[in-house]
Design a protein around this motif. Structure first.
Motif, PDB file in Angstrom:
ATOM      1  N   LEU A  15     123.850 -18.132 -35.749  1.00 54.24           N
ATOM      2  CA  LEU A  15     124.066 -18.652 -34.101  1.00 54.24           C
ATOM      3  C   LEU A  15     124.524 -17.872 -33.247  1.00 54.24           C
ATOM      4  N   SER A  16     124.242 -18.185 -32.471  1.00 52.75           N
ATOM      5  CA  SER A  16     124.184 -16.755 -31.108  1.00 52.75           C
ATOM      6  C   SER A  16     125.071 -17.152 -30.077  1.00 52.75           C
ATOM      7  N   ALA A  17     125.948 -15.925 -29.545  1.00 55.62           N
ATOM      8  CA  ALA A  17     126.961 -15.751 -28.786  1.00 55.62           C
ATOM      9  C   ALA A  17     126.952 -14.299 -27.708  1.00 55.62           C
ATOM     10  N   ASP A  18     127.099 -14.689 -26.326  1.00 60.50           N
ATOM     11  CA  ASP A  18     127.257 -13.641 -26.026  1.00 60.50           C
ATOM     12  C   ASP A  18     128.503 -12.743 -26.189  1.00 60.50           C
ATOM     13  N   LYS A  19     127.799 -11.654 -27.235  1.00 59.87           N
ATOM     14  CA  LYS A  19     128.598 -10.538 -27.124  1.00 59.87           C
ATOM     15  C   LYS A  19     129.069  -9.934 -25.882  1.00 59.87           C
ATOM     16  N   LYS A  30     132.067 -13.893 -25.283  1.00 56.40           N
ATOM     17  CA  LYS A  30     133.221 -14.746 -24.590  1.00 56.40           C
ATOM     18  C   LYS A  30     133.249 -15.834 -25.537  1.00 56.40           C
ATOM     19  N   ASP A  31     133.906 -16.342 -25.201  1.00 56.30           N
ATOM     20  CA  ASP A  31     134.855 -18.223 -25.355  1.00 56.30           C
ATOM     21  C   ASP A  31     133.315 -19.026 -24.590  1.00 56.30           C
ATOM     22  N   LYS A  32     132.794 -19.478 -25.363  1.00 54.83           N
ATOM     23  CA  LYS A  32     131.955 -20.718 -24.969  1.00 54.83           C
ATOM     24  C   LYS A  32     132.631 -21.603 -23.479  1.00 54.83           C
TER      25      LYS A  32
END
Ligand code: AMP
Ligand code: ZN
Length: 114
Positions: A15-19, A30-32
């Protein structure tokens, strides 16, 4: 690694996330759905469902050390608040232990969090 866990999926890249930052045993994203102008999640790479399962002091220490590192590297993050929701009735919704790093807002903005 827990195949049902969204944070494990973020850690493996499924899954992608803003690291924001990473160390050998921790990632910061970053919290979604941010509840402050800066809202990061400091997450151990190893899966522990909650703080009671987290029995490794080097990992729990690393969570705090990562918060210090984030603050030291950005003068706008000099002041911050750390929060761990442990258990469903205390607001935990993702059962992979994590620490909220909140900053950039006035303390009065957090009244519903504490
Ligand atoms: P808690 O309620 O303490 O378990 O915190 C879970 C946090 O994870 C919440 O603040 C959510 O907004 C955040 N969250 C849920 N899914 C994602 C995601 N895919 N990427 C980043 N943050 C997420
Ligand atoms: Zn997990």
């Amino acid at each position: 690694m827990n195949t049902e866990c969204i944070f494990c999926k973020i850690i493996t890249g499924e899954l992608s996330a803003d690291k924001v930052a990473e160390s050998d045993n921790i990632i910061v994203i970053k919290d979604k759905f941010p509840k402050a102008s800066v809202h990061y999640l400091i997450i151990p790479k190893q899966h522990y469902r909650d703080l009671l399962e987290l029995d490794d002091c080097s990992v729990s220490g690393s969570l705090i050390q990562m918060a210090r590192s984030l603050s030291e590297h950005n003068s706008e993050l000099r002041d911050f608040k750390l929060l761990i929701n442990n258990g469903y009735s205390m607001g935990q919704r993702v059962f992979h232990v994590h620490m909220h790093f909140l900053a950039g807002s006035k303390i009065s903005d957090f009244e519903n969090l504490i």
